[in-house]
Scaffold this motif. Structure first.
Motif, PDB file in Angstrom:
ATOM      1  N   UNK A 178      40.626  29.321  40.565  1.00  0.00           N
ATOM      2  CA  UNK A 178      39.758  30.438  40.182  1.00  0.00           C
ATOM      3  C   UNK A 178      39.538  30.513  38.833  1.00  0.00           C
ATOM      4  N   UNK A 179      38.214  30.583  38.755  1.00  0.00           N
ATOM      5  CA  UNK A 179      37.545  30.991  37.411  1.00  0.00           C
ATOM      6  C   UNK A 179      37.486  32.315  37.103  1.00  0.00           C
ATOM      7  N   UNK A 180      38.525  32.763  36.184  1.00  0.00           N
ATOM      8  CA  UNK A 180      38.734  34.129  36.251  1.00  0.00           C
ATOM      9  C   UNK A 180      37.608  35.049  35.508  1.00  0.00           C
ATOM     10  N   UNK A 181      36.849  34.463  34.779  1.00  0.00           N
ATOM     11  CA  UNK A 181      36.029  35.258  33.998  1.00  0.00           C
ATOM     12  C   UNK A 181      34.650  34.891  34.738  1.00  0.00           C
ATOM     13  N   UNK A 182      34.338  34.335  35.910  1.00  0.00           N
ATOM     14  CA  UNK A 182      33.402  33.981  36.780  1.00  0.00           C
ATOM     15  C   UNK A 182      33.478  34.759  37.974  1.00  0.00           C
ATOM     16  N   UNK A 183      34.419  35.831  37.894  1.00  0.00           N
ATOM     17  CA  UNK A 183      34.388  36.899  39.310  1.00  0.00           C
ATOM     18  C   UNK A 183      34.007  38.123  38.871  1.00  0.00           C
ATOM     19  N   UNK A 184      33.462  38.853  40.088  1.00  0.00           N
ATOM     20  CA  UNK A 184      33.071  40.061  39.991  1.00  0.00           C
ATOM     21  C   UNK A 184      33.560  40.949  41.129  1.00  0.00           C
ATOM     22  N   UNK A 185      33.604  42.353  40.848  1.00  0.00           N
ATOM     23  CA  UNK A 185      34.047  43.107  41.934  1.00  0.00           C
ATOM     24  C   UNK A 185      33.446  44.646  41.610  1.00  0.00           C
ATOM     25  N   UNK A 186      33.190  45.323  42.900  1.00  0.00           N
ATOM     26  CA  UNK A 186      32.910  46.654  42.553  1.00  0.00           C
ATOM     27  C   UNK A 186      33.958  47.617  42.432  1.00  0.00           C
ATOM     28  N   UNK A 187      35.059  46.890  42.340  1.00  0.00           N
ATOM     29  CA  UNK A 187      36.523  47.690  42.055  1.00  0.00           C
ATOM     30  C   UNK A 187      37.438  47.166  40.889  1.00  0.00           C
ATOM     31  N   UNK A 188      37.360  47.797  39.723  1.00  0.00           N
ATOM     32  CA  UNK A 188      38.212  47.124  38.835  1.00  0.00           C
ATOM     33  C   UNK A 188      39.774  46.970  39.165  1.00  0.00           C
ATOM     34  N   UNK A 189      40.107  48.271  40.001  1.00  0.00           N
ATOM     35  CA  UNK A 189      41.575  48.069  40.354  1.00  0.00           C
ATOM     36  C   UNK A 189      41.717  47.173  41.455  1.00  0.00           C
ATOM     37  N   UNK A 190      40.854  46.828  42.299  1.00  0.00           N
ATOM     38  CA  UNK A 190      40.829  45.560  43.363  1.00  0.00           C
ATOM     39  C   UNK A 190      41.035  44.369  42.570  1.00  0.00           C
ATOM     40  N   UNK A 191      40.176  44.335  41.572  1.00  0.00           N
ATOM     41  CA  UNK A 191      39.984  42.981  40.917  1.00  0.00           C
ATOM     42  C   UNK A 191      41.179  42.755  40.039  1.00  0.00           C
ATOM     43  N   UNK A 192      41.785  43.659  39.354  1.00  0.00           N
ATOM     44  CA  UNK A 192      43.153  43.593  38.367  1.00  0.00           C
ATOM     45  C   UNK A 192      44.184  43.375  39.617  1.00  0.00           C
ATOM     46  N   UNK A 193      44.182  43.820  40.739  1.00  0.00           N
ATOM     47  CA  UNK A 193      45.417  43.652  41.607  1.00  0.00           C
ATOM     48  C   UNK A 193      45.448  42.219  42.097  1.00  0.00           C
ATOM     49  N   UNK A 194      44.355  41.686  42.406  1.00  0.00           N
ATOM     50  CA  UNK A 194      44.274  40.355  42.929  1.00  0.00           C
ATOM     51  C   UNK A 194      44.565  39.115  41.706  1.00  0.00           C
ATOM     52  N   UNK A 195      44.104  39.492  40.490  1.00  0.00           N
ATOM     53  CA  UNK A 195      44.564  38.327  39.513  1.00  0.00           C
ATOM     54  C   UNK A 195      46.079  38.649  39.229  1.00  0.00           C
ATOM     55  N   UNK A 196      46.516  39.643  39.549  1.00  0.00           N
ATOM     56  CA  UNK A 196      48.021  39.907  39.576  1.00  0.00           C
ATOM     57  C   UNK A 196      48.858  39.205  40.486  1.00  0.00           C
ATOM     58  N   UNK A 197      48.200  39.310  41.643  1.00  0.00           N
ATOM     59  CA  UNK A 197      48.850  38.621  42.889  1.00  0.00           C
ATOM     60  C   UNK A 197      48.639  37.205  42.839  1.00  0.00           C
TER      61      UNK A 197
END
Length: 202
Positions: free
Chosen positions: A160-179
């Protein structure tokens, strides 16, 4: 950058799956993802480097809700504006910055969240002896998530290219990166676009 090159194994026999970078998710689109524009230059730089190894996906909505099974009908009754009966055709196109790479980059359409909901994708990757899928695109916590889990289930290494992802939810994005960092060690690697250029060997 990481402290050691050993933190990431070399990336070989890979394709770049760029998920759903379409006008419908761009600013002004029905499902606008506000920070798509922030990651678009990074994604374009990856595609430019790996054009022939890139596959873009498009989430293609039904003409009518009844064209989808089960709960998708309820979903598209709620989002009837997103059915093809109501959308302008250009809404489902790739954003112009990326569409210029097709060809040599390829495009596949999918009816659901995962790129692998198009049954031809897995067969194509296996036929080409692909072992690793490099993933960018939208949205981190919906279509990207579904694609990642499908790829893991099918036995692919996922990068996963972490600086090449986007979401409409910062909370959702951060949670998935942690997971990804804490639950999928050995199956999912997170890299930056700069690291991808360093470790992808073709």
């Amino acid at each position: 950058m990481r402290n050691s090159a050993s933190d990431v194994a070399e990336i070989r026999d890979a394709v770049h799956l760029c998920i759903d970078m379409q006008n419908i998710f761009a600013p002004g689109g029905l499902w606008a993802t506000p920070w798509m524009e922030r990651v678009l230059p990074t994604i374009a730089s990856i595609v430019l480097r790996f054009q022939i190894r890139t596959i873009f996906t498009r989430f293609v909505t039904p003409e009518d809700p009844e064209d989808r099974p089960g709960q998708w009908q309820h979903y598209f009754r709620r989002w009837h504006q997103a059915t093809r009966k109501h959308l302008p055709p250009s809404a489902l196109d790739l954003v112009p910055v990326l569409s210029r790479f097709v060809p040599p980059a390829a495009v596949i359409d999918k009816p659901a969240y995962s790129a692998f909901s198009n049954p031809g994708l897995a067969g194509l990757l296996i036929e080409k002896k692909v072992g690793t899928v490099v993933i960018s695109g939208a949205e981190t916590d919906v279509c990207v998530l579904s694609t990642v889990l499908s790829a893991v289930d099918l036995g692919f290494r996922v990068v996963i290219v972490e600086d090449a992802l986007c979401s409409s939810s910062d909370v959702g994005h951060d949670a998935l990166m942690t997971m990804y960092r804490t639950r999928f060690h050995g199956q999912v690697d997170l890299v930056t676009a700069e690291e991808l250029a360093e470790f992808w060997r073709e």
